[in-house]
Design a protein around this motif. Structure first.
Motif, PDB file in Angstrom:
ATOM      1  N   UNK A   1       0.611  -1.182  -0.068  1.00 55.44           N
ATOM      2  CA  UNK A   1      -0.141   0.265  -0.025  1.00 55.44           C
ATOM      3  C   UNK A   1       0.885   1.171  -0.117  1.00 55.44           C
ATOM      4  N   UNK A   2       2.066   1.218   0.782  1.00 57.06           N
ATOM      5  CA  UNK A   2       2.835   2.170   0.921  1.00 57.06           C
ATOM      6  C   UNK A   2       3.599   2.768  -0.561  1.00 57.06           C
ATOM      7  N   UNK A   3       3.886   1.625  -1.239  1.00 57.29           N
ATOM      8  CA  UNK A   3       4.649   1.682  -2.389  1.00 57.29           C
ATOM      9  C   UNK A   3       3.798   2.132  -3.502  1.00 57.29           C
ATOM     10  N   UNK A   4       2.307   1.776  -3.430  1.00 56.13           N
ATOM     11  CA  UNK A   4       1.391   2.269  -4.340  1.00 56.13           C
ATOM     12  C   UNK A   4       0.986   3.565  -4.195  1.00 56.13           C
ATOM     13  N   UNK A   5       0.942   3.984  -2.992  1.00 60.10           N
ATOM     14  CA  UNK A   5       0.634   5.458  -2.519  1.00 60.10           C
ATOM     15  C   UNK A   5       1.657   6.303  -3.101  1.00 60.10           C
ATOM     16  N   UNK A   6       3.048   5.978  -2.767  1.00 57.75           N
ATOM     17  CA  UNK A   6       4.273   6.681  -3.355  1.00 57.75           C
ATOM     18  C   UNK A   6       4.209   6.708  -4.892  1.00 57.75           C
ATOM     19  N   UNK A   7       4.167   5.660  -5.362  1.00 57.93           N
ATOM     20  CA  UNK A   7       4.529   5.648  -6.968  1.00 57.93           C
ATOM     21  C   UNK A   7       3.294   6.265  -7.826  1.00 57.93           C
ATOM     22  N   UNK A   8       2.060   6.228  -7.282  1.00 53.42           N
ATOM     23  CA  UNK A   8       1.072   6.818  -7.912  1.00 53.42           C
ATOM     24  C   UNK A   8       0.711   8.187  -7.440  1.00 53.42           C
ATOM     25  N   UNK A   9       1.441   8.524  -6.453  1.00 53.86           N
ATOM     26  CA  UNK A   9       1.312  10.165  -5.807  1.00 53.86           C
ATOM     27  C   UNK A   9      -0.171  10.128  -5.243  1.00 53.86           C
ATOM     28  N   UNK A  10      -0.894   9.186  -4.612  1.00 55.01           N
ATOM     29  CA  UNK A  10      -2.177   9.369  -4.167  1.00 55.01           C
ATOM     30  C   UNK A  10      -2.114   9.402  -2.620  1.00 55.01           C
ATOM     31  N   UNK A  11      -3.220  10.315  -2.071  1.00 63.94           N
ATOM     32  CA  UNK A  11      -3.181  10.622  -0.887  1.00 63.94           C
ATOM     33  C   UNK A  11      -4.500   9.976  -0.016  1.00 63.94           C
ATOM     34  N   UNK A  12      -5.273   9.384  -0.925  1.00 66.23           N
ATOM     35  CA  UNK A  12      -6.606   9.117  -0.189  1.00 66.23           C
ATOM     36  C   UNK A  12      -7.369   7.836  -1.099  1.00 66.23           C
ATOM     37  N   UNK A  13      -8.159   7.181  -0.410  1.00 63.45           N
ATOM     38  CA  UNK A  13      -8.781   6.095  -1.013  1.00 63.45           C
ATOM     39  C   UNK A  13      -9.681   6.410  -2.213  1.00 63.45           C
ATOM     40  N   UNK A  14     -10.324   7.492  -2.022  1.00 59.46           N
ATOM     41  CA  UNK A  14     -11.060   8.164  -3.082  1.00 59.46           C
ATOM     42  C   UNK A  14     -10.100   8.502  -4.390  1.00 59.46           C
ATOM     43  N   UNK A  15      -8.880   8.858  -4.168  1.00 57.82           N
ATOM     44  CA  UNK A  15      -7.979   9.313  -5.376  1.00 57.82           C
ATOM     45  C   UNK A  15      -7.673   7.751  -5.977  1.00 57.82           C
ATOM     46  N   UNK A  16      -7.524   6.825  -5.139  1.00 55.27           N
ATOM     47  CA  UNK A  16      -7.221   5.699  -5.677  1.00 55.27           C
ATOM     48  C   UNK A  16      -7.914   5.019  -6.764  1.00 55.27           C
ATOM     49  N   UNK A  17      -9.253   5.000  -5.975  1.00 55.99           N
ATOM     50  CA  UNK A  17     -10.658   4.361  -6.719  1.00 55.99           C
ATOM     51  C   UNK A  17     -10.665   5.329  -8.289  1.00 55.99           C
ATOM     52  N   UNK A  18     -10.468   6.729  -8.053  1.00 56.82           N
ATOM     53  CA  UNK A  18     -10.816   7.359  -9.031  1.00 56.82           C
ATOM     54  C   UNK A  18      -9.630   7.013 -10.215  1.00 56.82           C
ATOM     55  N   UNK A  19      -8.488   6.723  -9.776  1.00 61.58           N
ATOM     56  CA  UNK A  19      -7.228   6.477 -10.891  1.00 61.58           C
ATOM     57  C   UNK A  19      -7.538   4.966 -11.147  1.00 61.58           C
ATOM     58  N   UNK A  20      -8.135   4.170 -10.834  1.00 59.34           N
ATOM     59  CA  UNK A  20      -8.518   2.717 -10.913  1.00 59.34           C
ATOM     60  C   UNK A  20      -9.580   2.857 -12.055  1.00 59.34           C
ATOM     61  N   UNK A  21     -10.690   3.657 -11.976  1.00 62.32           N
ATOM     62  CA  UNK A  21     -11.657   3.740 -12.682  1.00 62.32           C
ATOM     63  C   UNK A  21     -11.125   4.484 -14.012  1.00 62.32           C
ATOM     64  N   UNK A  22     -10.294   5.526 -14.120  1.00 62.30           N
ATOM     65  CA  UNK A  22      -9.822   6.226 -15.385  1.00 62.30           C
ATOM     66  C   UNK A  22      -8.984   5.198 -16.141  1.00 62.30           C
ATOM     67  N   UNK A  23      -8.220   4.169 -15.324  1.00 63.90           N
ATOM     68  CA  UNK A  23      -7.439   3.323 -16.350  1.00 63.90           C
ATOM     69  C   UNK A  23      -8.174   2.045 -16.412  1.00 63.90           C
ATOM     70  N   UNK A  24      -9.416   2.058 -16.145  1.00 59.43           N
ATOM     71  CA  UNK A  24     -10.024   0.688 -16.450  1.00 59.43           C
ATOM     72  C   UNK A  24      -9.714  -0.561 -15.585  1.00 59.43           C
ATOM     73  N   UNK A  25      -9.009  -0.274 -14.375  1.00 65.16           N
ATOM     74  CA  UNK A  25      -8.580  -1.457 -13.666  1.00 65.16           C
ATOM     75  C   UNK A  25      -9.883  -1.892 -12.938  1.00 65.16           C
ATOM     76  N   UNK A  26     -10.719  -1.343 -12.619  1.00 67.90           N
ATOM     77  CA  UNK A  26     -11.991  -1.516 -12.094  1.00 67.90           C
ATOM     78  C   UNK A  26     -13.202  -0.835 -13.090  1.00 67.90           C
ATOM     79  N   UNK A  27     -14.353  -1.265 -12.899  1.00 63.59           N
ATOM     80  CA  UNK A  27     -15.469  -0.629 -13.864  1.00 63.59           C
ATOM     81  C   UNK A  27     -16.468   0.058 -12.977  1.00 63.59           C
TER      82      UNK A  27
END
Length: 212
Positions: A186-212
């Protein structure tokens, strides 16, 4: 008579495996010589039977398809592996091909796709189903924050599970790894993708089609 193409199937659903076996063996030159229900088993069976082609799902309990792909290619660089998955997003396709997969075929596509992929892979050709090839081509134009370009195979898997709303405990049990390991991912993911919140994480996942 052309030589038989020996195939190893790796999917955690018995029904899916028996359906794939039937589909592939309708072609006289293809023979399914083994079945694995997770990545660890796929690795072991590969070592034992040296199949011509492996058809492998991405989402399996324990060692997932991407990690199994990485380990098999690591030990047998000439291994011919096709990822056969329900994930239609480019992140997984790009990551799989970069890790050495010979093909990426989505389960929702025409059944001919998989048979073609097996035939192509057996003679050393890469294969992407048509719609995936188009998506990957379009995606490679804009990859600034694409998780597939920045995360390892295992990190991408954890990223997807987090985006789907799984807790650290859920992920640890699903992937059969320790809580501390999940926390490190989780720490690596946050650092590499520069995300600070679960909402940002979900938004990025949707944007790139990792989840629908």
């Amino acid at each position: 008579m052309s030589q038989s193409i020996n195939v190893l199937l790796a999917d955690d659903h018995v029904v899916v495996r028996s359906g794939l076996k039937r589909l592939l063996e309708q072609n006289s030159e293809i023979s399914v010589i083994g079945e694995a229900e997770n990545g660890e088993q796929a690795y072991q069976l590969y070592a034992e039977s040296s199949p011509d082609v492996v058809v492998m799902d991405l989402s399996m309990p324990g060692m997932g398809g991407l990690e199994a792909l990485r380990q098999i290619i690591g030990d047998w660089p000439d291994a011919k592996i096709i990822i056969y998955t329900m994930h239609e997003n480019t992140s997984y396709a790009i990551q799989s091909m970069a890790a050495g997969a010979m093909g990426y075929v989505v389960k929702s596509g025409p059944t001919d796709d998989l048979v073609n992929a097996v035939r192509q892979a057996s003679v050393g050709n890469k294969y992407l189903s048509a719609d995936m090839a188009q998506k990957v081509a379009l995606n490679s134009i804009a990859v600034d924050d694409d998780p597939a370009q920045k995360l390892t195979a295992r990190e991408l898997e954890v990223f997807r599970l987090l985006a789907e709303g799984m807790t650290t405990e859920d992920i640890a049990s699903h992937l059969d790894i320790g809580l501390k390991t999940v926390a490190n991912y989780q720490t690596n993911i946050r650092q590499k993708l520069d995300i600070n919140s679960p909402v940002e994480l979900v938004r990025l996942a949707i944007k790139h089609g990792v989840i629908t």
